[in-house]
Motif scaffolding. Structure first.
Motif, mmCIF file in Angstrom:
data_model
loop_
_atom_site.group_PDB
_atom_site.id
_atom_site.type_symbol
_atom_site.label_atom_id
_atom_site.label_comp_id
_atom_site.label_asym_id
_atom_site.label_seq_id
_atom_site.Cartn_x
_atom_site.Cartn_y
_atom_site.Cartn_z
ATOM 1 N N ARG A 103 42.290 54.674 40.334
ATOM 2 C CA ARG A 103 42.705 54.158 39.196
ATOM 3 C C ARG A 103 43.220 55.310 38.086
ATOM 4 N NH1 ARG A 103 42.733 49.170 36.774
ATOM 5 N NH2 ARG A 103 42.375 50.059 34.641
ATOM 6 N N ARG A 104 42.533 56.510 38.113
ATOM 7 C CA ARG A 104 42.854 57.622 37.526
ATOM 8 C C ARG A 104 44.094 58.254 37.864
ATOM 9 N NH1 ARG A 104 38.226 61.488 35.270
ATOM 10 N NH2 ARG A 104 40.290 62.311 34.298
ATOM 11 N N GLN A 105 44.286 58.190 39.205
ATOM 12 C CA GLN A 105 45.271 58.860 39.969
ATOM 13 C C GLN A 105 46.372 58.110 39.586
ATOM 14 O OE1 GLN A 105 44.355 58.954 44.227
ATOM 15 N NE2 GLN A 105 44.370 61.269 44.010
ATOM 16 N N GLU A 142 49.849 59.400 37.369
ATOM 17 C CA GLU A 142 51.135 59.289 37.784
ATOM 18 C C GLU A 142 52.015 58.520 37.015
ATOM 19 O OE1 GLU A 142 50.651 58.154 41.757
ATOM 20 O OE2 GLU A 142 49.720 59.893 42.416
ATOM 21 N N HIS A 143 51.453 57.839 36.016
ATOM 22 C CA HIS A 143 52.003 56.976 34.891
ATOM 23 C C HIS A 143 52.696 55.680 35.563
ATOM 24 C CE1 HIS A 143 52.276 60.559 32.319
ATOM 25 N NE2 HIS A 143 52.769 61.093 33.110
ATOM 26 N N GLN A 144 51.610 55.171 36.473
ATOM 27 C CA GLN A 144 52.068 54.021 37.035
ATOM 28 C C GLN A 144 51.074 52.958 36.288
ATOM 29 O OE1 GLN A 144 52.179 53.807 41.421
ATOM 30 N NE2 GLN A 144 52.459 56.084 41.512
ATOM 31 N N GLN A 145 51.562 51.915 35.999
ATOM 32 C CA GLN A 145 50.878 50.898 35.309
ATOM 33 C C GLN A 145 50.562 49.748 36.317
ATOM 34 O OE1 GLN A 145 50.114 50.596 32.118
ATOM 35 N NE2 GLN A 145 50.896 52.793 31.645
ATOM 36 N N ILE A 146 49.168 49.201 36.389
ATOM 37 C CA ILE A 146 48.718 48.281 36.985
ATOM 38 C C ILE A 146 48.589 46.893 36.383
ATOM 39 C CG2 ILE A 146 46.931 47.585 38.617
ATOM 40 C CD1 ILE A 146 46.338 50.465 39.123
ATOM 41 N N HIS A 147 49.140 46.031 37.063
ATOM 42 C CA HIS A 147 49.115 44.512 36.457
ATOM 43 C C HIS A 147 48.294 43.700 37.408
ATOM 44 C CE1 HIS A 147 51.870 45.872 33.125
ATOM 45 N NE2 HIS A 147 52.539 46.224 33.986
ATOM 46 N N TYR A 148 47.218 43.211 36.825
ATOM 47 C CA TYR A 148 46.389 42.137 37.666
ATOM 48 C C TYR A 148 46.892 40.782 37.417
ATOM 49 C CZ TYR A 148 43.485 46.235 38.295
ATOM 50 O OH TYR A 148 43.195 47.551 38.844
ATOM 51 N N ASP A 149 47.913 40.321 38.285
ATOM 52 C CA ASP A 149 48.467 39.001 38.065
ATOM 53 C C ASP A 149 47.776 38.211 38.845
ATOM 54 O OD1 ASP A 149 49.213 39.850 40.634
ATOM 55 O OD2 ASP A 149 51.342 39.997 40.211
ATOM 56 N N ASN A 150 48.347 36.869 39.005
ATOM 57 C CA ASN A 150 47.676 35.636 39.738
ATOM 58 C C ASN A 150 47.658 36.091 41.463
ATOM 59 O OD1 ASN A 150 47.481 34.126 37.685
ATOM 60 N ND2 ASN A 150 49.268 33.098 37.912
ATOM 61 N N ARG A 162 52.229 42.250 47.962
ATOM 62 C CA ARG A 162 52.135 41.862 46.536
ATOM 63 C C ARG A 162 51.419 42.409 45.670
ATOM 64 N NH1 ARG A 162 53.037 37.988 50.393
ATOM 65 N NH2 ARG A 162 55.046 36.784 50.069
ATOM 66 N N VAL A 163 50.340 43.102 46.027
ATOM 67 C CA VAL A 163 49.246 43.801 45.055
ATOM 68 C C VAL A 163 49.348 45.289 45.167
ATOM 69 C CG1 VAL A 163 46.787 43.973 44.745
ATOM 70 C CG2 VAL A 163 47.753 41.635 45.680
ATOM 71 N N LYS A 164 49.496 45.756 44.157
ATOM 72 C CA LYS A 164 49.450 47.340 44.003
ATOM 73 C C LYS A 164 48.127 47.896 44.318
ATOM 74 C CE LYS A 164 52.005 50.758 41.422
ATOM 75 N NZ LYS A 164 52.775 51.075 40.199
ATOM 76 N N ASP A 165 47.204 47.442 43.710
ATOM 77 C CA ASP A 165 45.756 48.145 43.470
ATOM 78 C C ASP A 165 45.068 47.689 44.663
ATOM 79 O OD1 ASP A 165 43.371 49.283 43.027
ATOM 80 O OD2 ASP A 165 43.182 48.573 40.937
ATOM 81 N N LEU A 166 45.072 48.311 45.940
ATOM 82 C CA LEU A 166 44.481 47.587 47.015
ATOM 83 C C LEU A 166 42.800 47.878 47.033
ATOM 84 C CD1 LEU A 166 47.141 48.510 49.833
ATOM 85 C CD2 LEU A 166 46.618 46.290 48.668
ATOM 86 N N VAL A 167 42.432 49.027 46.663
ATOM 87 C CA VAL A 167 41.200 49.394 46.291
ATOM 88 C C VAL A 167 40.498 48.291 45.467
ATOM 89 C CG1 VAL A 167 39.482 51.015 45.718
ATOM 90 C CG2 VAL A 167 41.430 51.642 46.724
#
Length: 299
Positions: A56-58, A62-70, A177-182
């Motif tokens: 998440r810090r990485q 890199e100025h990438q926003q993570i949105h935890y959607d449905n 569909r999900v960006k944050d796989l970890v």
């Protein structure tokens, strides 16, 4: 195909996964299957938290926003539930079969995934169907006895492999569909831990002494087999074609057979070798990458 450090890393992961069946058998000398799984899920969840924080810090750097959607929450709940069921059948089945059999039958999910993928509109090639034929014949030789009687443990492992195939398909759907796989992995382990923990008091009554006695298998299964291996897999698959990665990881079954023979004294006779050999051939055929496609992807 050139052997790279990433390929060697995947071989190491397959070895860790295969040896994990020995740790699971050893742990059940002191704990029931649900108690063991609840503890391993909690340990895996805790071990992945630092990895999640780092990734998440990485992304933030890199100025990438993570949105935890449905999609994120739905995928995590589904993947965690299916993981809980897969590990449950696997762990219960290990009470009635060998680590080697469990490893090979679990790995049959590799040829089941393309069948489930048909429901998502994905095509299944001739190599996959040939591989399935070999795998089914091998499974029959390995598990079915006289009068078409299948070993109870092997049958439970086979049901578990269906859930593992569903798990792979679920993560494949989520990965698009999900960006944050970890973060997704952290969520799925949390869901599995909650489900297993809820089930424990209704089925088993583990003692604190039992957990202490099983501490080494638990730590190996939770931290090494689950947490560490997942992290290493992310690193390795950044530079390895998915088909090649699946082909290498299918070696988990071979390592499970070897580990069961070395550490548990499990018998490996002609029947076991023939059945496992045919299943391995089926898995290799179904996952062997197309050279032309591989060249196009790596060009």
């Amino acid at each position: 195909m050139r052997i790279s450090p990433a390929h060697l890393l995947l071989i190491l992961i397959a070895a860790i996964w295969g040896s994990g069946f020995v740790a699971q058998r050893a742990g059940m000398e002191h704990l029931g299957p649900f108690s063991f799984n609840a503890a391993r899920f909690v340990l895996a969840f805790l071990s992945l938290l630092p990895v999640w924080w780092f990734t998440r810090r990485q992304l933030a750097a890199e100025h990438q926003q993570i949105h935890y959607d449905n999609y994120f929450w739905l995928s995590g709940l589904l993947a965690g539930s299916v993981m809980f069921l897969g590990f449950t059948f696997q762990q219960v089945g290990l009470q009635y079969t060998t680590a080697g059999n469990a490893g090979f039958i679990t790995s049959i999910y590799i040829v089941l995934v393309p069948i489930l993928s048909l429901w998502l509109g994905q095509t299944t090639g001739i190599k996959t169907w040939i591989g399935i034929v070999f795998a089914v014949i091998g499974l029959y030789i390995l598990s079915v006895g006289p009068n078409f009687h299948i070993n109870k443990g092997d049958f439970l492992e086979l049901i578990g492999s269906l859930f593992w195939a569903t798990h792979v398909v679920t993560l494949g759907w989520a990965a698009r569909r999900v960006k944050d796989l970890v973060g997704l992995s952290v969520l799925q382990f949390a869901v599995a831990a909650i489900l297993a923990t809820i089930a424990v008091p209704f089925i088993e009554q583990p003692s604190w002494q039992a957990y202490q006695a099983a501490i080494i298998p638990l730590f190996y299964s939770g931290l090494i087999v689950s947490g560490l291996s997942f992290t290493l897999q992310i690193l390795a698959q950044r530079s390895v074609n998915a088909s090649v990665a699946a082909l290498i990881l299918s070696g988990e079954a071979v390592f499970a057979l070897i580990a069961g023979w070395l550490f548990l004294g499990e018998t490996v006779g002609v029947k076991q070798l023939t059945g496992c050999g045919l299943m391995l051939i089926g898995m290799l055929i179904s996952q062997w990458p197309d050279r032309k496609k591989l060249r196009n992807e790596t060009a």
